[in-house]
Motif scaffolding. Structure first.
Motif: not given
Length: 117
Positions: A33-39, A54-56, A71-72
């Motif tokens: 799985a891929v996540g985006w985070f921010r600070q 899977s992107g689902d 997206s990926r």
């Protein structure tokens, strides 16, 4: 082992758009799985969005729903964060991470997004 490199950050006016990329090395990227985070300066890191291997399945923080899209592209070992209708409060360092849904094991060094008013 997965190495992640973010790109696409920069300075944009409020209401504008940016697309962040997260390029991964390693043949197992598609299994994570891929996540985006921010600070933001002086603030704690916060979750922005996550996408399953899977992107689902995709999940978003409330404050980005309707504006950001994760997206990926597993064939090219890359994940993206399309950011539209940017606001000054979106200014932060943005980081991508890879791992399981519950635990991100690998982190990039981040890319800076600055939104001017």
């Amino acid at each position: 082992q997965v190495q992640l490199v973010e790109s696409g950050g920069g300075l944009v006016q409020a209401g504008g758009s940016l697309r962040l990329s997260c390029a991964a090395s390693g043949r197992t990227f598609s299994s994570y799985a891929v996540g985006w985070f921010r600070q933001a300066p002086g603030k704690e890191r916060e979750f922005v969005a996550q996408i399953s291997w899977s992107g689902d399945n995709r999940h978003y923080a409330e404050f980005v729903k309707g504006r950001f899209t994760i997206s990926r592209d597993n064939a090219n070992n890359t994940a993206y964060l399309q950011m539209n209708s940017l606001k000054p409060e979106d200014t932060a360092g943005y980081y991508c991470a890879a791992g399981t849904v519950l635990n991100m094991d690998y982190w990039g060094k981040g890319t800076l997004v600055t939104v001017s008013s």
